[in-house]
Motif scaffolding. Sequence first.
Motif, mmCIF file in Angstrom:
data_model
loop_
_atom_site.group_PDB
_atom_site.id
_atom_site.type_symbol
_atom_site.label_atom_id
_atom_site.label_comp_id
_atom_site.label_asym_id
_atom_site.label_seq_id
_atom_site.Cartn_x
_atom_site.Cartn_y
_atom_site.Cartn_z
ATOM 1 N N ARG A 17 2.447 1.698 -3.559
ATOM 2 C CA ARG A 17 1.470 2.127 -4.578
ATOM 3 C C ARG A 17 0.981 3.550 -4.314
ATOM 4 O O ARG A 17 0.747 4.310 -5.254
ATOM 5 C CB ARG A 17 0.339 1.121 -4.660
ATOM 6 C CG ARG A 17 0.817 -0.190 -5.282
ATOM 7 C CD ARG A 17 -0.317 -1.127 -5.636
ATOM 8 N NE ARG A 17 0.209 -2.272 -6.362
ATOM 9 C CZ ARG A 17 0.279 -3.508 -5.865
ATOM 10 N NH1 ARG A 17 -0.147 -3.770 -4.637
ATOM 11 N NH2 ARG A 17 0.770 -4.487 -6.599
ATOM 12 N N THR A 18 0.855 3.937 -3.066
ATOM 13 C CA THR A 18 0.465 5.322 -2.743
ATOM 14 C C THR A 18 1.515 6.296 -3.266
ATOM 15 O O THR A 18 1.175 7.331 -3.855
ATOM 16 C CB THR A 18 0.296 5.479 -1.211
ATOM 17 O OG1 THR A 18 -0.777 4.642 -0.793
ATOM 18 C CG2 THR A 18 0.015 6.924 -0.828
ATOM 19 N N ASP A 29 2.171 5.505 -11.599
ATOM 20 C CA ASP A 29 1.400 4.294 -11.295
ATOM 21 C C ASP A 29 0.891 3.701 -12.611
ATOM 22 O O ASP A 29 -0.262 3.830 -12.963
ATOM 23 C CB ASP A 29 0.252 4.609 -10.345
ATOM 24 C CG ASP A 29 -0.636 5.749 -10.821
ATOM 25 O OD1 ASP A 29 -0.162 6.635 -11.560
ATOM 26 O OD2 ASP A 29 -1.826 5.751 -10.462
ATOM 27 N N GLU A 52 0.830 -1.210 0.000
ATOM 28 C CA GLU A 52 0.000 0.000 0.000
ATOM 29 C C GLU A 52 0.864 1.259 0.000
ATOM 30 O O GLU A 52 0.573 2.225 -0.706
ATOM 31 C CB GLU A 52 -0.940 0.005 1.208
ATOM 32 C CG GLU A 52 -2.101 -0.965 1.067
ATOM 33 C CD GLU A 52 -2.976 -1.022 2.310
ATOM 34 O OE1 GLU A 52 -2.779 -0.219 3.250
ATOM 35 O OE2 GLU A 52 -3.862 -1.892 2.344
ATOM 36 N N ARG A 101 1.392 6.586 -7.072
ATOM 37 C CA ARG A 101 0.270 7.452 -7.479
ATOM 38 C C ARG A 101 0.608 8.919 -7.236
ATOM 39 O O ARG A 101 0.303 9.787 -8.059
ATOM 40 C CB ARG A 101 -1.004 7.060 -6.724
ATOM 41 C CG ARG A 101 -1.643 5.786 -7.240
ATOM 42 C CD ARG A 101 -3.039 5.561 -6.664
ATOM 43 N NE ARG A 101 -3.042 5.440 -5.217
ATOM 44 C CZ ARG A 101 -2.892 4.298 -4.539
ATOM 45 N NH1 ARG A 101 -2.722 3.154 -5.193
ATOM 46 N NH2 ARG A 101 -2.918 4.284 -3.227
ATOM 47 N N GLU A 102 1.245 9.200 -6.101
ATOM 48 C CA GLU A 102 1.620 10.567 -5.761
ATOM 49 C C GLU A 102 2.476 11.201 -6.856
ATOM 50 O O GLU A 102 2.295 12.368 -7.206
ATOM 51 C CB GLU A 102 2.386 10.567 -4.431
ATOM 52 C CG GLU A 102 2.959 11.900 -4.024
ATOM 53 C CD GLU A 102 3.898 11.802 -2.829
ATOM 54 O OE1 GLU A 102 4.564 12.818 -2.560
ATOM 55 O OE2 GLU A 102 3.983 10.743 -2.173
#
Length: 160
Positions: A21-22, A30, A18, A25-26
């Motif tokens: 992946r966070t 991603d 998690e 995305r930031e």
Amino acid sequence: MAVSIRKIEAADNKATAEMIRTILREFKIDKPGTVYTDPTTDDLAALFEQSGSAYWLAEEDGVIIGGCGIYPTAGLPEGCVELVKLYTAASSRGKGIGKLLMEKSIESAQHFGYNEVYLESFPELSTAIYMYEKAGFKKLSAPLGNSGHFACNVWMLLVL
């Protein structure tokens, strides 16, 4: 509370995936061809049972705030290992945690007898790239090995 550094365990898999992946995305990286879609991201503890590999987590107050490791990626030259999955949570950046994790991983590479450390990254991760350069990594014009992360377009090598 102080930050502790320890090896990944199976119970860490979900929180670590998690976090990774966070962060991807930031930075808007991603996408396919990255660890974002790599199925091994969901079971890093098992991946790093591979001989000649290690994955280190930074933890504070029971929360995983960063990670980094080394992995003997297929296709790398003899004596070369890949520095992989260096991530620090946004709230923990600028405190030297990424550098600490990188250094711990490079120590692991030396412990296993590697003489080169390779990495793949993205221009969007400019702070990390600057840290790699300060540590002695040099940019390459093409990738080494077969990580499967075809979207990466920054490749670097450190000779130990």
